[in-house]
Enzyme design. Structure first.
Site, PDB file in Angstrom:
ATOM      1  N   CYS A 175       0.834  -1.426  -0.070  1.00  0.00           N
ATOM      2  CA  CYS A 175      -0.085  -0.045   0.038  1.00  0.00           C
ATOM      3  C   CYS A 175       0.698   1.330   0.103  1.00  0.00           C
ATOM      4  O   CYS A 175       0.347   2.289  -0.168  1.00  0.00           O
ATOM      5  CB  CYS A 175      -0.982   0.031   1.282  1.00  0.00           C
ATOM      6  N   HIS A 300      -3.893   7.693   5.950  1.00  0.00           N
ATOM      7  CA  HIS A 300      -4.166   6.376   5.478  1.00  0.00           C
ATOM      8  C   HIS A 300      -5.423   5.568   5.508  1.00  0.00           C
ATOM      9  O   HIS A 300      -6.093   5.451   4.396  1.00  0.00           O
ATOM     10  CB  HIS A 300      -2.937   5.525   5.834  1.00  0.00           C
ATOM     11  N   HIS A 335      -9.578   1.244  -1.195  1.00  0.00           N
ATOM     12  CA  HIS A 335      -8.127   1.260  -0.949  1.00  0.00           C
ATOM     13  C   HIS A 335      -7.479   0.804  -2.247  1.00  0.00           C
ATOM     14  O   HIS A 335      -7.658  -0.369  -2.497  1.00  0.00           O
ATOM     15  CB  HIS A 335      -7.905   0.212   0.084  1.00  0.00           C
TER      16      HIS A 335
END
Length: 409
Positions: A175, A300, A335
């Site tokens: 990520c 995040h 995401h």
């Protein structure tokens, strides 16, 4: 739920360290938010969902994802066919929006001084999933073309497409991949190893990723609610975000990055957010800024119980007595994994350019333990801002924070 009032930090008016700052000359981003800056702003300042329910990714049930709603380019040049995949077509579709400007701008530099650094986590594996399944079930003997799913193929394909001859490589740290690609491009420029660098991230929806996170029991049963009282996991998304960086000034600059490595657990973050806090503080130090200078923080904010809890602890330790407006945009994009850092940096860039809005946090009930923050509930920007921070935290504790700044009048 306690009322959340968006605060605005008092700037210290200290001068940033611009010695290593690089200019974002051109940029483009595609995601569930749409295909241009106007659509992105509209989506992030309204409550309506931009996610969609899909039944073709996990057997036997529906799952919410952030899918790109437009058609992708089908024009993959003949010389790139071996690496041809939806991931590459996503990248080429994004590049097409700025390609003429990129080619015109970079014509002043030798081809050996033009570099490409791209982040991804899925590469082109979605295009091989059906073929791999058939081979595993001994229903086909057709060779699987692995080049399209090799991590390095995306950067090499974009290099070949542009006809550049400098460094070209892919970063895959889950990520944090795209944010690390941006930081790597900045380092290439500051080390005088390139005159311009195409950076960013591209990731596309695939069954492997969805089923992997499902096996970890990390997928939300509905639309995710970062820092929410009933948060139960993530929504996966897809995105392509590309930026051309150079040392020349630009309306928005990539000022700095801060990186750390927890190595706490293979998938869980450090529970106290030590690595996340270190990354944010390093970014501030490198930019020569204090926490009070940051006008917006893009969390995040994955909507998993552990990630959100540790990130807010990290924010509390870095932004002591600073009322920084913050939000997670993953309830709107999903995401986007290896591309998350790119789409979220692009969001910060647009906020800095427009100087009129901030991305809304979701409207659901907040976790009372995490509610003592200035979540963005009103999209109107209360006063001009100069600096924004974007966080990306990955499996294994691979952490990075980027600071973007509007440093020109």
């Amino acid at each position: 739920m306690p009322e959340q009032i968006m605060g605005t930090p008092m700037s210290t008016d200290q001068q940033p360290n611009l010695s290593s700052a690089v200019g974002i000359q051109f940029s483009a981003a595609l995601s569930a938010l749409g295909q241009d800056a106007a659509a992105l702003q509209n989506a992030l300042t309204q409550d309506e969902s931009t996610l969609s329910a899909r039944t073709d990714l996990i057997a036997g049930r529906s799952v919410w994802v952030g899918a790109y709603p437009q058609a992708l380019s089908s024009d993959v040049p003949a010389e790139l066919q071996d690496a041809g995949s939806r991931n590459l077509r996503f990248a080429l579709t994004a590049l097409a929006k700025i390609e003429a400007d990129v080619r015109a701008y970079t014509a002043q530099f030798p081809k050996q001084r033009l570099a490409v650094v791209i982040g991804t986590s899925t590469s082109g594996i979605a295009d091989n999933e059906s073929m791999l399944k058939a081979r595993f079930q001994q229903q086909s003997s057709t060779p699987v073309l692995h080049q399209k799913q090799e991590m390095g193929s995306l950067a090499k394909a974009l290099q070949a497409h542009l006809g550049w001859e400098g460094a070209a490589y892919t970063i895959s740290t889950a990520c944090s991949s795209a944010a690390k690609a941006m930081a790597a491009g900045q380092r290439l420029l500051n080390a005088d190893l390139a005159d311009a660098v195409l950076v960013g991230g591209v990731d596309t929806l695939c069954k492997l990723t969805l089923n992997g996170f499902d096996s970890l029991e990390s997928l939300s049963s509905s639309i995710c609610q970062p820092c929410g009282a009933s948060r139960d996991g993530i929504n996966i998304g897809e995105a392509a975000g590309l930026f051309l960086l150079s040392k020349a000034p630009a309306p928005v600059m990539l000022l700095s990055s801060g990186e750390s490595m927890d190595a706490w657990h293979i998938s869980a973050p450090h529970p106290e957010g030590q690595g996340a806090a270190e990354a944010m503080q390093q970014a501030l130090n490198a930019a020569g800024l204090s926490a009070a200078d940051i006008g917006y923080l893009n969390l995040h904010g994955t909507s998993t119980p552990q990630n959100d809890a540790m990130e807010i602890k990290a924010v509390q330790s870095v932004f002591v007595d600073v009322h920084v407006p913050l939000s997670s945009t993953k309830h709107k994009t999903g995401h986007c994994l290896g591309a998350a850092g790119a789409i979220e940096a692009y969001i910060c860039q647009q906020v800095l350019l427009d100087q009129s809005w901030l991305p809304l946090h979701h409207a659901g009930e907040l976790d009372s333990a995490l509610a003592d923050q200035h979540y963005v509930r009103d999209s109107r920007l209360p006063q001009p801002m100069r600096y924004a921070m974007s966080n990306s935290f990955a499996f294994g504790g691979s952490n990075i924070s980027l600071i973007l700044g509007r440093v020109l009048p």
